[in-house]
Design a protein around this motif. Structure first.
Motif, PDB file in Angstrom:
ATOM      1  N   ASP A  25       0.805  -1.228   0.000  1.00  0.00           N
ATOM      2  CA  ASP A  25       0.000   0.000   0.000  1.00  0.00           C
ATOM      3  C   ASP A  25       0.835   1.273   0.000  1.00  0.00           C
ATOM      4  OD1 ASP A  25      -2.402  -1.410  -0.038  1.00  0.00           O
ATOM      5  OD2 ASP A  25      -2.409  -1.606   2.149  1.00  0.00           O
ATOM      6  N   GLU A  26       2.127   1.155  -0.242  1.00  0.00           N
ATOM      7  CA  GLU A  26       2.998   2.327  -0.358  1.00  0.00           C
ATOM      8  C   GLU A  26       3.459   2.462  -1.805  1.00  0.00           C
ATOM      9  OE1 GLU A  26       3.857   4.528   1.968  1.00  0.00           O
ATOM     10  OE2 GLU A  26       2.693   3.534   3.561  1.00  0.00           O
ATOM     11  N   ILE A  27       3.573   3.705  -2.292  1.00  0.00           N
ATOM     12  CA  ILE A  27       4.046   3.929  -3.649  1.00  0.00           C
ATOM     13  C   ILE A  27       5.544   3.672  -3.703  1.00  0.00           C
ATOM     14  CG2 ILE A  27       4.375   5.659  -5.456  1.00  0.00           C
ATOM     15  CD1 ILE A  27       1.725   6.893  -4.612  1.00  0.00           C
ATOM     16  N   GLU A  28       5.931   2.718  -4.526  1.00  0.00           N
ATOM     17  CA  GLU A  28       7.324   2.288  -4.608  1.00  0.00           C
ATOM     18  C   GLU A  28       8.082   2.985  -5.732  1.00  0.00           C
ATOM     19  OE1 GLU A  28       8.282  -1.873  -5.744  1.00  0.00           O
ATOM     20  OE2 GLU A  28       9.089  -1.997  -3.698  1.00  0.00           O
ATOM     21  N   ASP A  29       7.405   3.194  -6.883  1.00  0.00           N
ATOM     22  CA  ASP A  29       8.068   3.836  -8.016  1.00  0.00           C
ATOM     23  C   ASP A  29       7.030   4.499  -8.902  1.00  0.00           C
ATOM     24  OD1 ASP A  29      10.137   4.696  -9.548  1.00  0.00           O
ATOM     25  OD2 ASP A  29      10.893   2.711 -10.064  1.00  0.00           O
ATOM     26  N   ILE A  30       7.487   5.518  -9.667  1.00  0.00           N
ATOM     27  CA  ILE A  30       6.600   6.298 -10.523  1.00  0.00           C
ATOM     28  C   ILE A  30       7.223   6.439 -11.897  1.00  0.00           C
ATOM     29  CG2 ILE A  30       5.502   8.562 -10.829  1.00  0.00           C
ATOM     30  CD1 ILE A  30       5.362   8.836  -7.862  1.00  0.00           C
ATOM     31  N   PHE A  31       6.368   6.369 -12.943  1.00  0.00           N
ATOM     32  CA  PHE A  31       6.851   6.476 -14.311  1.00  0.00           C
ATOM     33  C   PHE A  31       5.963   7.438 -15.096  1.00  0.00           C
ATOM     34  CE2 PHE A  31       7.404   2.202 -12.630  1.00  0.00           C
ATOM     35  CZ  PHE A  31       8.776   2.010 -12.761  1.00  0.00           C
ATOM     36  N   PRO A  32       6.533   8.180 -16.048  1.00  0.00           N
ATOM     37  CA  PRO A  32       5.709   9.074 -16.871  1.00  0.00           C
ATOM     38  C   PRO A  32       4.835   8.291 -17.831  1.00  0.00           C
ATOM     39  CG  PRO A  32       7.970   9.059 -17.662  1.00  0.00           C
ATOM     40  CD  PRO A  32       7.962   8.280 -16.375  1.00  0.00           C
ATOM     41  N   VAL A  33       3.620   8.774 -18.062  1.00  0.00           N
ATOM     42  CA  VAL A  33       2.709   8.138 -19.004  1.00  0.00           C
ATOM     43  C   VAL A  33       2.962   8.639 -20.422  1.00  0.00           C
ATOM     44  CG1 VAL A  33       0.275   7.916 -19.684  1.00  0.00           C
ATOM     45  CG2 VAL A  33       0.934   7.681 -17.284  1.00  0.00           C
ATOM     46  N   VAL A  34       3.317   9.916 -20.553  1.00  0.00           N
ATOM     47  CA  VAL A  34       3.599  10.487 -21.868  1.00  0.00           C
ATOM     48  C   VAL A  34       5.026  11.006 -21.889  1.00  0.00           C
ATOM     49  CG1 VAL A  34       1.217  11.107 -22.344  1.00  0.00           C
ATOM     50  CG2 VAL A  34       2.681  12.730 -21.161  1.00  0.00           C
ATOM     51  N   ASN A  35       5.572  11.155 -23.067  1.00  0.00           N
ATOM     52  CA  ASN A  35       6.929  11.666 -23.233  1.00  0.00           C
ATOM     53  C   ASN A  35       6.893  13.186 -23.222  1.00  0.00           C
ATOM     54  OD1 ASN A  35       9.465  12.432 -24.062  1.00  0.00           O
ATOM     55  ND2 ASN A  35       9.635  10.890 -25.669  1.00  0.00           N
ATOM     56  N   TYR A  36       7.475  13.779 -22.199  1.00  0.00           N
ATOM     57  CA  TYR A  36       7.452  15.232 -22.064  1.00  0.00           C
ATOM     58  C   TYR A  36       8.681  15.911 -22.680  1.00  0.00           C
ATOM     59  CZ  TYR A  36       3.626  14.832 -18.678  1.00  0.00           C
ATOM     60  OH  TYR A  36       2.421  14.585 -18.071  1.00  0.00           O
ATOM     61  N   SER A  37       9.529  15.160 -23.350  1.00  0.00           N
ATOM     62  CA  SER A  37      10.758  15.745 -23.887  1.00  0.00           C
ATOM     63  C   SER A  37      10.456  16.649 -25.072  1.00  0.00           C
ATOM     64  CB  SER A  37      11.725  14.641 -24.311  1.00  0.00           C
ATOM     65  OG  SER A  37      11.166  13.887 -25.372  1.00  0.00           O
ATOM     66  N   ASN A  38      11.322  17.656 -25.253  1.00  0.00           N
ATOM     67  CA  ASN A  38      11.230  18.581 -26.384  1.00  0.00           C
ATOM     68  C   ASN A  38       9.871  19.267 -26.473  1.00  0.00           C
ATOM     69  OD1 ASN A  38      13.853  17.846 -27.248  1.00  0.00           O
ATOM     70  ND2 ASN A  38      13.002  16.020 -28.245  1.00  0.00           N
ATOM     71  N   GLU A  39       9.331  19.645 -25.318  1.00  0.00           N
ATOM     72  CA  GLU A  39       8.048  20.336 -25.315  1.00  0.00           C
ATOM     73  C   GLU A  39       8.243  21.815 -24.997  1.00  0.00           C
ATOM     74  OE1 GLU A  39       5.225  19.243 -26.210  1.00  0.00           O
ATOM     75  OE2 GLU A  39       5.647  17.109 -26.373  1.00  0.00           O
ATOM     76  N   ASP A  40       9.176  22.460 -25.674  1.00  0.00           N
ATOM     77  CA  ASP A  40       9.501  23.863 -25.384  1.00  0.00           C
ATOM     78  C   ASP A  40       8.303  24.782 -25.563  1.00  0.00           C
ATOM     79  OD1 ASP A  40      12.071  23.153 -24.801  1.00  0.00           O
ATOM     80  OD2 ASP A  40      12.848  23.617 -26.797  1.00  0.00           O
TER      81      ASP A  40
END
Length: 294
Positions: free
Chosen positions: A269-284
Protein backbone atom coordinates in the motif's frame (compact mmCIF):
# COMPACT_ATOMS: atom_id res chain seq x y z
CA UNK A 1 10.76 14.28 15.67
CA UNK A 2 11.34 16.47 12.62
CA UNK A 3 8.51 16.55 10.10
CA UNK A 4 9.77 15.74 6.63
CA UNK A 5 8.69 18.10 3.88
CA UNK A 6 7.34 16.24 0.88
CA UNK A 7 8.63 17.13 -2.58
CA UNK A 8 5.43 16.38 -4.47
CA UNK A 9 1.86 15.14 -4.08
CA UNK A 10 -0.32 13.05 -6.34
CA UNK A 11 -4.02 12.43 -6.82
CA UNK A 12 -4.52 8.81 -7.94
CA UNK A 13 -6.99 8.35 -10.80
CA UNK A 14 -7.40 4.63 -11.56
CA UNK A 15 -5.38 1.50 -12.30
CA UNK A 16 -2.21 2.92 -10.74
CA UNK A 17 -2.41 6.12 -12.79
CA UNK A 18 -2.33 9.59 -11.24
CA UNK A 19 -1.54 13.28 -11.61
CA UNK A 20 1.47 14.53 -9.66
CA UNK A 21 2.45 18.14 -8.89
CA UNK A 22 5.52 19.58 -7.21
CA UNK A 23 5.22 20.93 -3.68
CA UNK A 24 3.80 19.89 -0.33
CA UNK A 25 0.16 20.62 -1.20
CA UNK A 26 -2.14 19.91 -4.12
CA UNK A 27 -3.75 23.35 -4.15
CA UNK A 28 -1.96 26.44 -5.43
CA UNK A 29 -4.06 29.34 -4.15
CA UNK A 30 -7.00 28.63 -6.45
CA UNK A 31 -9.55 30.67 -4.54
CA UNK A 32 -8.24 34.07 -5.62
CA UNK A 33 -10.50 35.73 -8.17
CA UNK A 34 -7.91 38.10 -9.66
CA UNK A 35 -4.22 37.77 -10.59
CA UNK A 36 -1.51 39.88 -9.00
CA UNK A 37 0.17 42.71 -10.92
CA UNK A 38 3.26 40.53 -11.42
CA UNK A 39 1.18 37.70 -12.82
CA UNK A 40 -0.70 40.12 -15.08
CA UNK A 41 2.54 41.47 -16.54
CA UNK A 42 3.86 37.96 -17.13
CA UNK A 43 0.55 37.01 -18.72
CA UNK A 44 0.83 39.90 -21.19
CA UNK A 45 4.35 38.88 -22.20
CA UNK A 46 3.12 35.44 -23.21
CA UNK A 47 0.04 36.64 -25.10
CA UNK A 48 1.51 36.42 -28.61
CA UNK A 49 2.73 32.85 -28.09
CA UNK A 50 -0.59 31.74 -26.66
CA UNK A 51 -2.58 33.34 -29.47
CA UNK A 52 -0.51 31.41 -31.98
CA UNK A 53 -1.26 28.16 -30.15
CA UNK A 54 -4.93 29.13 -29.93
CA UNK A 55 -5.13 29.51 -33.71
CA UNK A 56 -3.42 26.15 -34.11
CA UNK A 57 -5.84 24.57 -31.61
CA UNK A 58 -8.79 25.92 -33.61
CA UNK A 59 -7.48 24.13 -36.70
CA UNK A 60 -6.88 20.88 -34.81
CA UNK A 61 -10.41 20.83 -33.46
CA UNK A 62 -11.92 21.82 -36.81
CA UNK A 63 -10.06 18.92 -38.48
CA UNK A 64 -10.93 16.60 -35.54
CA UNK A 65 -7.25 15.66 -35.17
CA UNK A 66 -7.71 13.52 -32.06
CA UNK A 67 -4.08 12.47 -31.78
CA UNK A 68 -2.77 16.04 -31.62
CA UNK A 69 -5.63 17.10 -29.35
CA UNK A 70 -4.78 14.20 -27.06
CA UNK A 71 -1.09 15.19 -26.99
CA UNK A 72 -1.83 18.77 -25.95
CA UNK A 73 -4.44 17.80 -23.37
CA UNK A 74 -2.21 15.25 -21.66
CA UNK A 75 0.64 17.74 -21.30
CA UNK A 76 -1.42 20.62 -19.94
CA UNK A 77 -1.29 21.42 -16.23
CA UNK A 78 -4.76 22.98 -16.12
CA UNK A 79 -6.41 20.13 -18.02
CA UNK A 80 -4.88 17.34 -15.92
CA UNK A 81 -5.58 19.11 -12.64
CA UNK A 82 -9.20 19.68 -13.71
CA UNK A 83 -9.71 16.01 -14.52
CA UNK A 84 -8.05 14.86 -11.30
CA UNK A 85 -10.25 17.28 -9.34
CA UNK A 86 -13.52 16.05 -10.86
CA UNK A 87 -12.69 12.35 -10.72
CA UNK A 88 -11.49 12.59 -7.10
CA UNK A 89 -14.59 14.46 -5.92
CA UNK A 90 -16.91 12.06 -7.77
CA UNK A 91 -15.13 9.06 -6.23
CA UNK A 92 -15.39 10.74 -2.82
CA UNK A 93 -19.16 11.02 -3.26
CA UNK A 94 -19.35 7.28 -4.01
CA UNK A 95 -17.12 6.31 -1.07
CA UNK A 96 -19.06 8.44 1.40
CA UNK A 97 -22.53 7.68 0.05
CA UNK A 98 -23.15 11.33 -0.83
CA UNK A 99 -25.13 12.86 -3.66
CA UNK A 100 -23.16 14.15 -6.65
CA UNK A 101 -24.80 16.77 -8.84
CA UNK A 102 -23.21 17.27 -12.26
CA UNK A 103 -24.17 19.60 -15.08
CA UNK A 104 -22.70 21.03 -18.27
CA UNK A 105 -23.56 24.28 -20.02
CA UNK A 106 -22.50 25.92 -23.28
CA UNK A 107 -22.44 29.50 -24.52
CA UNK A 108 -21.08 31.33 -27.56
CA UNK A 109 -18.93 34.29 -26.49
CA UNK A 110 -16.58 36.76 -28.09
CA UNK A 111 -13.08 36.25 -26.73
CA UNK A 112 -12.74 39.69 -25.02
CA UNK A 113 -15.88 38.95 -22.97
CA UNK A 114 -14.83 35.55 -21.63
CA UNK A 115 -12.74 36.75 -18.68
CA UNK A 116 -15.51 38.99 -17.35
CA UNK A 117 -18.13 36.29 -17.83
CA UNK A 118 -15.98 33.80 -15.91
CA UNK A 119 -15.37 36.34 -13.13
CA UNK A 120 -19.12 36.98 -12.77
CA UNK A 121 -19.82 33.26 -12.47
CA UNK A 122 -17.04 32.57 -9.96
CA UNK A 123 -18.08 35.49 -7.77
CA UNK A 124 -21.69 34.34 -7.79
CA UNK A 125 -20.71 30.76 -6.89
CA UNK A 126 -18.32 31.99 -4.16
CA UNK A 127 -21.14 33.96 -2.55
CA UNK A 128 -23.58 31.06 -2.82
CA UNK A 129 -21.04 28.59 -1.40
CA UNK A 130 -21.03 30.48 1.91
CA UNK A 131 -24.54 29.16 2.56
CA UNK A 132 -23.45 25.53 2.08
CA UNK A 133 -20.73 24.67 4.61
CA UNK A 134 -20.68 20.93 3.83
CA UNK A 135 -21.01 21.19 0.07
CA UNK A 136 -17.96 20.63 -2.17
CA UNK A 137 -18.25 22.71 -5.35
CA UNK A 138 -16.08 22.76 -8.48
CA UNK A 139 -16.55 24.46 -11.86
CA UNK A 140 -14.27 24.41 -14.91
CA UNK A 141 -14.53 26.51 -18.06
CA UNK A 142 -13.38 25.12 -21.42
CA UNK A 143 -13.17 26.48 -24.96
CA UNK A 144 -14.17 24.76 -28.20
CA UNK A 145 -14.46 25.85 -31.83
CA UNK A 146 -16.24 28.87 -33.30
CA UNK A 147 -16.41 30.83 -30.04
CA UNK A 148 -18.25 28.21 -27.97
CA UNK A 149 -17.38 27.72 -24.31
CA UNK A 150 -18.35 24.98 -21.86
CA UNK A 151 -18.98 25.04 -18.12
CA UNK A 152 -18.62 21.75 -16.26
CA UNK A 153 -20.12 21.97 -12.78
CA UNK A 154 -20.00 19.62 -9.81
CA UNK A 155 -21.48 19.64 -6.32
CA UNK A 156 -21.01 16.89 -3.71
CA UNK A 157 -22.83 16.68 -0.39
CA UNK A 158 -26.11 15.74 1.22
CA UNK A 159 -29.21 15.77 -0.97
CA UNK A 160 -30.75 18.66 0.98
CA UNK A 161 -27.80 20.85 -0.02
CA UNK A 162 -26.90 19.55 -3.48
CA UNK A 163 -30.39 19.79 -4.98
CA UNK A 164 -31.12 23.44 -4.11
CA UNK A 165 -27.60 24.56 -5.07
CA UNK A 166 -27.66 22.80 -8.45
CA UNK A 167 -31.11 24.24 -9.18
CA UNK A 168 -29.97 27.76 -8.21
CA UNK A 169 -26.87 27.41 -10.37
CA UNK A 170 -28.93 26.19 -13.33
CA UNK A 171 -31.37 29.08 -12.95
CA UNK A 172 -28.57 31.64 -12.67
CA UNK A 173 -26.64 30.36 -15.69
CA UNK A 174 -29.61 29.72 -17.97
CA UNK A 175 -31.96 32.53 -17.01
CA UNK A 176 -29.55 35.34 -16.13
CA UNK A 177 -26.40 34.60 -18.11
CA UNK A 178 -27.99 32.81 -21.10
CA UNK A 179 -25.93 29.62 -20.97
CA UNK A 180 -27.51 26.61 -22.69
CA UNK A 181 -28.19 23.18 -21.22
CA UNK A 182 -29.39 20.34 -23.46
CA UNK A 183 -31.05 18.32 -20.71
CA UNK A 184 -34.82 18.52 -20.26
CA UNK A 185 -34.40 17.78 -16.55
CA UNK A 186 -31.45 18.53 -14.29
CA UNK A 187 -31.44 14.94 -13.00
CA UNK A 188 -30.99 13.59 -16.55
CA UNK A 189 -27.93 15.77 -17.12
CA UNK A 190 -26.40 14.69 -13.81
CA UNK A 191 -27.01 10.98 -14.46
CA UNK A 192 -25.51 11.15 -17.96
CA UNK A 193 -22.36 12.94 -16.77
CA UNK A 194 -21.95 10.63 -13.78
CA UNK A 195 -21.85 7.63 -16.14
CA UNK A 196 -19.41 9.48 -18.41
CA UNK A 197 -16.97 10.10 -15.54
CA UNK A 198 -16.94 6.38 -14.64
CA UNK A 199 -14.75 5.70 -17.68
CA UNK A 200 -11.21 4.53 -16.94
CA UNK A 201 -10.04 5.13 -20.50
CA UNK A 202 -8.13 8.41 -20.74
CA UNK A 203 -9.10 8.72 -24.41
CA UNK A 204 -12.70 9.28 -23.25
CA UNK A 205 -11.64 12.67 -21.92
CA UNK A 206 -9.69 13.90 -24.97
CA UNK A 207 -12.18 16.62 -25.94
CA UNK A 208 -12.60 17.75 -22.34
CA UNK A 209 -8.85 17.99 -21.69
CA UNK A 210 -8.36 19.85 -24.97
CA UNK A 211 -11.08 22.38 -24.10
CA UNK A 212 -9.43 23.16 -20.77
CA UNK A 213 -6.04 23.39 -22.52
CA UNK A 214 -7.54 26.07 -24.75
CA UNK A 215 -8.79 28.12 -21.81
CA UNK A 216 -5.35 27.78 -20.19
CA UNK A 217 -4.12 29.91 -23.11
CA UNK A 218 -6.34 32.81 -22.13
CA UNK A 219 -7.34 32.65 -18.43
CA UNK A 220 -5.34 32.56 -15.18
CA UNK A 221 -7.73 30.24 -13.34
CA UNK A 222 -9.79 27.68 -15.23
CA UNK A 223 -11.18 25.68 -12.31
CA UNK A 224 -12.96 27.17 -9.29
CA UNK A 225 -13.13 25.13 -6.09
CA UNK A 226 -14.67 26.17 -2.81
CA UNK A 227 -13.03 25.52 0.57
CA UNK A 228 -14.78 22.18 1.13
CA UNK A 229 -13.60 20.87 -2.26
CA UNK A 230 -10.04 22.00 -1.51
CA UNK A 231 -10.16 20.24 1.88
CA UNK A 232 -11.25 16.95 0.28
CA UNK A 233 -8.57 17.14 -2.43
CA UNK A 234 -5.83 17.82 0.11
CA UNK A 235 -6.95 14.83 2.19
CA UNK A 236 -6.92 12.57 -0.87
CA UNK A 237 -3.53 13.72 -2.16
CA UNK A 238 -0.70 11.23 -1.59
CA UNK A 239 2.71 12.54 -0.53
CA UNK A 240 5.61 11.62 -2.83
CA UNK A 241 9.24 11.63 -1.77
CA UNK A 242 10.72 11.47 -5.27
CA UNK A 243 9.59 14.34 -7.48
CA UNK A 244 11.90 13.92 -10.47
CA UNK A 245 8.95 13.90 -12.87
CA UNK A 246 7.93 17.43 -11.97
CA UNK A 247 11.10 19.18 -10.84
CA UNK A 248 13.91 18.12 -13.18
CA UNK A 249 13.05 19.81 -16.46
CA UNK A 250 16.51 19.21 -17.89
CA UNK A 251 16.04 15.44 -17.85
CA UNK A 252 14.56 13.67 -20.85
CA UNK A 253 10.85 12.75 -20.67
CA UNK A 254 10.16 15.14 -17.80
CA UNK A 255 7.28 17.58 -17.53
CA UNK A 256 8.16 21.19 -18.41
CA UNK A 257 4.94 22.52 -16.85
CA UNK A 258 5.55 21.18 -13.34
CA UNK A 259 2.92 18.48 -13.56
CA UNK A 260 3.09 14.83 -14.52
CA UNK A 261 0.56 12.32 -15.74
CA UNK A 262 2.13 9.23 -14.27
CA UNK A 263 1.74 5.56 -13.50
CA UNK A 264 2.92 4.14 -10.20
CA UNK A 265 3.81 0.84 -8.57
CA UNK A 266 2.73 0.04 -5.02
CA UNK A 267 4.15 -2.33 -2.42
CA UNK A 268 2.32 -2.93 0.86
CA UNK A 269 0.00 0.00 0.00
CA UNK A 270 3.00 2.33 -0.36
CA UNK A 271 4.05 3.93 -3.65
CA UNK A 272 7.32 2.29 -4.61
CA UNK A 273 8.07 3.84 -8.02
CA UNK A 274 6.60 6.30 -10.52
CA UNK A 275 6.85 6.48 -14.31
CA UNK A 276 5.71 9.07 -16.87
CA UNK A 277 2.71 8.14 -19.00
CA UNK A 278 3.60 10.49 -21.87
CA UNK A 279 6.93 11.67 -23.23
CA UNK A 280 7.45 15.23 -22.06
CA UNK A 281 10.76 15.74 -23.89
CA UNK A 282 11.23 18.58 -26.38
CA UNK A 283 8.05 20.34 -25.32
CA UNK A 284 9.50 23.86 -25.38
CA UNK A 285 6.34 25.37 -26.82
CA UNK A 286 4.40 24.17 -23.76
CA UNK A 287 6.95 25.21 -21.16
CA UNK A 288 5.27 28.50 -20.19
CA UNK A 289 1.63 27.56 -20.58
CA UNK A 290 0.88 26.81 -16.95
CA UNK A 291 3.17 28.96 -14.85
CA UNK A 292 0.00 30.12 -13.11
CA UNK A 293 -1.82 27.15 -11.61
CA UNK A 294 -5.51 26.59 -12.04
Amino acid sequence: METKRHNAVMLPLWDCMGVMVAGSTWEKDTLLLAPSAVQEEEFKKRTAKKKRLQRYAEVLERDNDKEEMKAFGRRCNAALRHLATFLTLIQYSKDEGLKCGLSMFRKCLKEPWVSKEWDFIRRWVARQAKDYDNLAIALTIGRSNKGWYSLRCLAVGNDEEVTPFVFSLWRYLVKKRQWKNKAIRIEEDSSRLFKYYQSRDLDTYTDELFEVFRTSLMLHHRTFKNHKAVEILENKAVAIENDYLVSARHLNYNSPSGVALCSFVTCDDEIEDIFPVVNYSNEDELEDLDGIDN
